[in-house]
Write an enzyme that holds these catalytic residues in place. Structure first.
Site, PDB file in Angstrom:
ATOM      1  CG  ASN A 193      -6.520   6.396  -2.232  1.00 25.63           C
ATOM      2  OD1 ASN A 193      -5.299   6.281  -2.201  1.00 25.63           O
ATOM      3  ND2 ASN A 193      -7.272   6.800  -1.489  1.00 25.63           N
TER       4      ASN A 193
ATOM      5  N   PRO B  31      -9.145  13.102  11.571  1.00 23.71           N
ATOM      6  CG  PRO B  31      -9.492  13.136  13.731  1.00 23.71           C
ATOM      7  CD  PRO B  31      -9.981  13.074  12.569  1.00 23.71           C
TER       8      PRO B  31
ATOM      9  CB  SER C 113      -0.931  -0.097   1.289  1.00 26.26           C
ATOM     10  OG  SER C 113      -1.590   1.107   1.640  1.00 26.26           O
TER      11      SER C 113
ATOM     12  CE  LYS D 106      -1.501  -4.110   3.221  1.00 26.30           C
ATOM     13  NZ  LYS D 106      -1.694  -5.583   2.756  1.00 26.30           N
TER      14      LYS D 106
ATOM     15  CE1 TYR E   2      -4.131  -2.386   5.499  1.00 28.77           C
ATOM     16  CE2 TYR E   2      -3.547  -0.139   4.906  1.00 28.77           C
ATOM     17  CZ  TYR E   2      -3.951  -1.295   4.572  1.00 28.77           C
ATOM     18  OH  TYR E   2      -3.806  -1.647   3.220  1.00 28.77           O
TER      19      TYR E   2
HETATM   20  C1  WQD Z   1      -9.764   9.502   0.275  1.00 26.98           C
HETATM   21  C2  WQD Z   1     -10.143  11.051   0.625  1.00 26.98           C
HETATM   22  C3  WQD Z   1     -10.702  11.564   3.199  1.00 26.98           C
HETATM   23  C4  WQD Z   1     -14.465   9.532   3.023  1.00 26.98           C
HETATM   24  C5  WQD Z   1      -7.335   4.560   2.855  1.00 26.98           C
HETATM   25  C6  WQD Z   1      -6.498   3.649   3.690  1.00 26.98           C
HETATM   26  C7  WQD Z   1      -5.113   3.101   2.537  1.00 26.98           C
HETATM   27  C8  WQD Z   1      -6.011   2.284   1.563  1.00 26.98           C
HETATM   28  C9  WQD Z   1      -6.967   3.081   0.814  1.00 26.98           C
HETATM   29  C10 WQD Z   1      -6.482   0.221   2.089  1.00 26.98           C
HETATM   30  C11 WQD Z   1      -9.511  11.478   1.957  1.00 26.98           C
HETATM   31  C12 WQD Z   1     -11.843  11.851   2.030  1.00 26.98           C
HETATM   32  C13 WQD Z   1     -13.211  10.018   2.563  1.00 26.98           C
HETATM   33  C14 WQD Z   1     -15.571  10.553   3.209  1.00 26.98           C
HETATM   34  C15 WQD Z   1     -14.152  12.338   2.659  1.00 26.98           C
HETATM   35  N1  WQD Z   1      -5.897   1.080   1.768  1.00 26.98           N
HETATM   36  N2  WQD Z   1     -12.946  11.432   2.380  1.00 26.98           N
HETATM   37  N3  WQD Z   1     -15.385  11.941   3.176  1.00 26.98           N
HETATM   38  O1  WQD Z   1      -7.591   7.582   3.562  1.00 26.98           O
HETATM   39  O2  WQD Z   1      -6.631   7.955   1.139  1.00 26.98           O
HETATM   40  O3  WQD Z   1      -6.784   5.654   2.266  1.00 26.98           O
HETATM   41  O4  WQD Z   1      -7.847   3.737   1.831  1.00 26.98           O
HETATM   42  O5  WQD Z   1      -7.131  -0.810   2.206  1.00 26.98           O
HETATM   43  O6  WQD Z   1      -4.379   2.240   3.452  1.00 26.98           O
HETATM   44  O7  WQD Z   1      -5.609   4.623   4.585  1.00 26.98           O
HETATM   45  O8  WQD Z   1      -8.751   6.670   1.286  1.00 26.98           O
HETATM   46  O9  WQD Z   1     -11.132   6.641   0.667  1.00 26.98           O
HETATM   47  O10 WQD Z   1     -10.764   6.665   3.181  1.00 26.98           O
HETATM   48  O11 WQD Z   1     -10.224   8.690   1.709  1.00 26.98           O
HETATM   49  O12 WQD Z   1     -13.888  13.442   2.145  1.00 26.98           O
HETATM   50  O13 WQD Z   1     -16.619  10.171   3.584  1.00 26.98           O
HETATM   51  O14 WQD Z   1     -11.481  11.383   0.907  1.00 26.98           O
HETATM   52  O15 WQD Z   1     -10.702  12.897   3.732  1.00 26.98           O
HETATM   53  O16 WQD Z   1      -8.846  12.859   1.782  1.00 26.98           O
HETATM   54  P1  WQD Z   1      -7.292   6.980   2.216  1.00 26.98           P
HETATM   55  P2  WQD Z   1     -10.335   7.220   1.701  1.00 26.98           P
END
Ligand code: WQD
Length: 340
Positions: free
Chosen positions: A184, A299, A127, A158, A154
């Site tokens: 992502n 956060p 990841s 990795k 997590y």
């Molecule tokens: C993306 C953006 C949020 C939800 C995570 C894991 C990583 C990975 C992929 C795991 C961010 C914003 C999100 C919402 C929002 N692999 N957001 N409203 O945090 O980049 O990565 O997923 O399996 O390990 O950390 O992905 O999709 O949660 O967020 O504004 O309701 O969307 O703040 O900027 P992230 P995400």
């Protein structure tokens, strides 16, 4: 035909990879313990392919049960390891659950491949979280970028698994490994027969968007619009899960044909997209109304990062270039299928 073992075969990425491997002419043996998926996924894979994949229900942390896969399939030449827990927040609350499951299953896999595989070629599902928050002048992220302190258990699993794999490649001459660092992954198969199945309220952006558009959630919260980015929302590199799956086929092809001992690749598009840009692309692609509001920062969120995927582009002959509208439409079609 060469046989590839997929652990976590009924998960989000594993299921898409199963389809692409069979389409590319590989025999697949999938294993999963359905801890975060359902047997119905096998039906979806079977419908897409017009035939079922070989499958065994196995918990990869159980070495004896896992060894039975090699008793039944002595022809395994490569393995792709997806089986792992992946909820970042849960990993903070229950780190031991993550270390026990994610590392123990992986150690079992490496040992079985080295001792029992017809070949010992392993692709590890890693990841972009291994990199932590890069400085702005370190964007886009290249594979040589040093790891930072893991931001969650997590992420640490990795980082640790990559280290374990490297040590084992150094120790066992028959072992070859490829590490794929995903940015992502989003979207679903164009057939809408397989896709992401979030457990409860989704943490990830795209499942939250599609559930809001479907009326399951009331309103999307955009976490922060005061970041140091052009529109103030966070930036990520969103990669289509089918493009991602195809990179796994290329990685296996390369390992089986060239026997490269150790390779690491970033899998991303090379383009950063903000949360607000993604929301607008969804509305544009689907024509569906989406209620959203600006909320507090979440956060632990990293402000912005995206991949430099040129190593994978050159060495694997692969790129992720499905247009974002098409990707988001695939996610929406999958969501609509779940509703009906
Ligand atoms: C993306 C953006 C949020 C939800 C995570 C894991 C990583 C990975 C992929 C795991 C961010 C914003 C999100 C919402 C929002 N692999 N957001 N409203 O945090 O980049 O990565 O997923 O399996 O390990 O950390 O992905 O999709 O949660 O967020 O504004 O309701 O969307 O703040 O900027 P992230 P995400």
């Amino acid at each position: 035909m060469k046989r590839v073992l997929l652990t976590g075969a009924t998960g989000y990425i594993g299921s898409h990879v199963a389809v692409e491997l069979v389409n590319a002419g590989y025999d697949v043996i999938g294993v999963d313990n359905f801890s975060n998926s359902t047997p119905a996924v096998l039906g979806g894979i079977g419908k897409i392919l017009g035939k079922n994949i070989d499958f065994m229900e196995v918990d990869c942390t159980d070495a004896n049960a896992f060894a039975k896969v090699f008793d039944r399939y002595p022809d395994i030449e490569a393995a792709i390891h997806f089986a792992a827990y992946k909820a970042v927040g849960e990993s903070v609350a229950q780190p031991l659950k993550y270390f026990r499951n994610n590392l123990h299953s992986f150690e079992n896999l490496v040992e079985l491949m080295v001792t029992r595989g017809k070949g010992a070629n392993i692709v590890f599902s890693s990841s972009a979280t291994v990199y932590g928050q890069p400085a702005l002048d370190e964007l886009p992220i290249v594979e040589q970028q040093p790891f930072q302190e893991a931001s969650s258990p997590y992420a640490r699993t990795k980082q640790m698994a990559e280290g374990i794999l490297k040590d084992c490649v150094n120790a066992y001459p028959n072992l070859n490994a490829t590490v794929l660092r995903y940015f992502n992954p989003i979207g679903a198969h164009p057939s809408a027969l397989i896709g992401e199945l979030p457990n409860g309220v989704p943490n990830n952006l795209v499942p939250f968007i599609t559930q809001t558009a479907a009326g399951i959630r009331e309103c999307l919260s955009v976490f922060g619009n005061d970041y140091n980015t052009p529109d103030g929302s966070c930036i990520r590199d969103y990669i289509y899960v089918v493009d991602l799956a195809k990179a796994h086929v290329k990685a296996v092809d390369k390992m089986l044909s060239e026997g490269a001992r150790w390779n690491v690749y970033n899998l991303g598009t090379g383009k950063g997209l903000s949360v607000l840009e993604l929301v607008n692309a969804f509305i544009r692609a689907t024509g569906v109304e989406l209620k959203f509001r600006i909320a507090e920062r979440r956060p632990g969120d990293v402000e912005q990062y995206w991949a430099d995927p040129s190593k994978a582009n050159c060495e694997l002959g692969w790129s992720a270039d499905t247009p974002i509208e098409e990707v988001l439409l695939s996610a929406w079609r999958w969501q609509q299928g779940l509703k009906g």
